[in-house]
Write a protein that holds these residues in place. Structure first.
Motif: not given
Length: 211
Positions: A156-157, A182
């Motif tokens: 997710d980053v 994020e």
């Protein structure tokens, strides 16, 4: 009789070269070693994230160029010891962390920071005090490496959009998040690294799209 090379941990180093290295100013040697480590990590990060990242290679290497230029300015100033200062640059935003023994030294550091051509903003997180102990330095490096791994492997980053500095178990994040979600995830990853006492964010969010 000509003496052979000196062996250090499986590597060879000529005696004269070793003597020159030992005679370099402590600040220069300290910053040089940090630079080598970070260049290696950045190169790996660029290779891992080149396809997924919207941040291009020109931006990344501009940061490296700015770092080198700023360090050359600091090395030329022999009036203060910058050995416990970390320099983190992301697209013209310069984050200064660590400690300086005097306020005069900190002010000179900031003055010098603005001399680098690629610096558009200086973020001062330098404290006045004693330098980092060896034990704390190892702990900060462990935290730094652990967080870099988390950011680069979390789905997710976009890890290459973040720069990290760690000083006295305090984590500083610099970069640009794709969204608030994020950024929240990146901050959560930082807070959950063992040994972290505080997380300070200087991460920017993208400007709202114009209608």
């Amino acid at each position: 009789m000509r003496r052979g090379p000196v062996f250090f941990g499986g590597e060879t180093m000529d005696r004269k070269r070793f003597a020159r290295e030992e005679n370099r100013p402590r600040a220069q040697r300290s910053l040089h070693m940090k630079s080598v480590i970070r260049l290696t990590v950045l190169a790996a990060a660029l290779l891992l994230s080149a396809c997924a990242s919207s941040r291009n290679l020109d931006d990344s290497f501009a940061d490296l160029s700015g770092n080198a230029e700023l360090k050359s300015v600091l090395f030329s100033d022999r009036t203060h010891d910058y050995g416990d200062v970390d320099i983190t640059l992301y697209e013209g935003r310069l984050l200064l962390t660590g400690t300086m023994p005097t306020e005069a030294g900190r002010e000179k550091l900031i003055e010098n920071a603005w001399k680098a051509e690629n610096v558009k903003e200086v973020i001062d997180e330098v404290f006045i005090g004693d330098g980092t102990s060896m034990g704390q330095g190892f702990e900060d490096a462990r935290i730094d490496n652990a967080l870099r791994l988390k950011l680069m492997t979390d789905k997710d980053v976009v890890g290459s959009h973040y720069k990290i500095a760690v000083s006295g178990a305090v984590v500083y994040l610099l970069g640009v998040a794709r969204s608030e979600a994020e950024l929240d995830r990146a901050l959560e990853l930082a807070r959950t690294v063992a040994g972290v006492e505080k997380v300070v964010s200087h991460v920017a969010l993208p400007a709202p799209a114009k209608l």
